[in-house]
Write a protein that holds these residues in place. Structure first.
Motif, short mmCIF file in Angstrom:
data_model
loop_
_atom_site.label_atom_id
_atom_site.label_comp_id
_atom_site.label_asym_id
_atom_site.label_seq_id
_atom_site.Cartn_x
_atom_site.Cartn_y
_atom_site.Cartn_z
N HIS A 243 -72.18 -16.86 -69.12
CA HIS A 243 -73.11 -15.99 -68.39
C HIS A 243 -72.41 -14.72 -67.90
O HIS A 243 -72.76 -14.17 -66.86
N CYS A 253 -81.69 -14.23 -70.63
CA CYS A 253 -80.96 -15.51 -70.69
C CYS A 253 -81.65 -16.55 -69.80
O CYS A 253 -82.44 -16.20 -68.93
N CYS A 255 -80.43 -17.94 -67.37
CA CYS A 255 -80.01 -17.70 -65.98
C CYS A 255 -80.81 -16.58 -65.35
O CYS A 255 -80.68 -16.32 -64.15
N CYS A 260 -76.49 -11.95 -71.62
CA CYS A 260 -75.34 -12.84 -71.41
C CYS A 260 -74.74 -13.21 -72.77
O CYS A 260 -75.44 -13.31 -73.78
#
Ligand SMILES: [Zn+2]
Length: 364
Positions: A243, A253, A255, A260
């Motif tokens: 990440h 992503c 996240c 990332c």
């Protein structure tokens, strides 16, 4: 009084760990070998050797008769005197290994986990896997504990899984505590990649310098060995290498951010372009080298092992081409010698380390 006792115990454990480390590294050894390697006094080494022999961790294997002077007893580590179990918990699989005191993998088995598994499902899988393992390997009374290497984010210090992307039932789960209760054994919980780099450090011995283990398997992570020990970071959450952003305009992503390394890599894999996927990882590795100046980069993980040579070549080429002054800044790039067992084996070695390794310095 308590403080003095604690210090004596610490010193005893520390001296014992030094002797064990010599035993693991050299095969056979004498008292003078340990004195030379550790700087301990001959009297201190004699005491430790006597205690380890009584406990069955080392044994005399013969006598060396030098031309001049007294004969010297030769010792060796007893690999089967202690064992630890290592578990690698991935998103869909559980791998269990049995590791002996010398760090050799004696048994390895992999089983599927239900998709989006719950803590209870993992505990049941661990229990039945361990029962199957101890059914075919006689370890009675010599098992020191279970090490679990798991996907993060997790809090190693408190034994808590903080929540893994894609696993809905794992928010602030006290896995170490509930696994100890369920299994009736001491449990050590760490991030998968930190367990993995510990295995590499054990395999390479004292010559292992600052290093990273890059793992590509249900996500991309990095485990770090810095200054002679595993680096976990301020919140024990180091290693979220996947990440780090490599493309400001990249895809979104899991996240929540864009570009990332993990999502850019995965898009290349999904498009069937393994060469590009490997180059994405290589860019990340070069960024790491520029930041941390590492001596060794180890590549591992089930997804990487499907195309090991492609990843190895891409990373080695990038290190050669993109890190300036390669005549001076040399970094070794290798595949893990433990293959698919690296995380589970490292988790087991962390358990052995707690008992027979160099004790970690507690904050004063
Ligand atoms: Zn991300």
């Amino acid at each position: 009084m308590t403080r003095i006792t604690a210090d004596v115990n610490f010193l005893r454990g520390y001296n014992q760990a030094l002797v064990m480390a010599v035993g693991r590294t050299v095969g056979t050894f004498e008292r003078s070998t340990v004195v030379q390697a550790t700087g301990l006094t001959p009297q201190a080494v004699s005491k430790v050797i006597a205690r380890l022999t009584v406990d069955g961790l080392i044994r005399p294997t013969g006598v060396r008769r030098p031309g001049v002077g007294k004969p010297a007893v030769v010792y060796e580590l007893v690999p089967h005197s202690r064992y630890a179990i290592g578990a690698h918990v991935a998103r869909r699989t559980l791998r269990l290994v049995l590791v002996d005191l010398a760090g050799s993998v004696q048994y390895s088995a992999v089983s599927p986990l239900p998709s989006d598994f719950t803590p209870q499902q993992l505990l049941d899988a661990l229990a039945s896997g361990i029962t199957a393992m101890t059914g075919v390997n006689d370890v009675g009374g010599r098992l020191t504990g279970v090490g679990i290497g798991m996907i993060g984010p997790l809090d190693h210090a408190h034994g808590l899984v903080r929540g893994a992307h894609g696993l809905r039932h794992w928010h602030d789960v006290p896995l170490r505590e509930i696994a100890e209760k369920h299994l009736g054994l001491p449990v050590h919980l760490d991030k998968d990649v930190t367990a993995g780099i510990t295995a590499e450090a054990w395999r390479h011995g004292a010559t292992f310098g600052d290093a990273a283990l890059i793992m590509i398997e249900s996500g991309i992570g990095g485990g770090f060995w810095l200054g002679g020990t595993a680096h976990r970071g301020a919140h024990t959450n180091a290693g979220e290498f996947g990440h780090t952003v490599v493309d400001l305009n990249g895809p979104r992503c899991v996240c929540g951010r864009h570009g990332c390394l993990e999502i850019v890599h995965n898009h290349a894999v999904e498009a069937g372009d393994v060469a590009r996927a490997a180059r994405v990882v290589a860019v990340g590795v070069v960024n790491l080298l520029q930041t941390l100046d590492l001596a060794h980069v180890v590549l591992a993980g089930a997804d990487l092992l499907r195309h090991p040579e492609t990843y190895l070549a891409a990373v080695a080429d990038a290190v050669q081409a993109d890190v300036r002054r390669t005549d001076w800044l040399t970094t070794k790039v290798t595949l893990s010698s433990l293959g698919a067992d690296v995380i589970a084996a490292g988790a087991a070695m962390q358990v052995l380390d707690q008992h027979y390794g160099i004790p970690e310095l507690a904050p004063i």
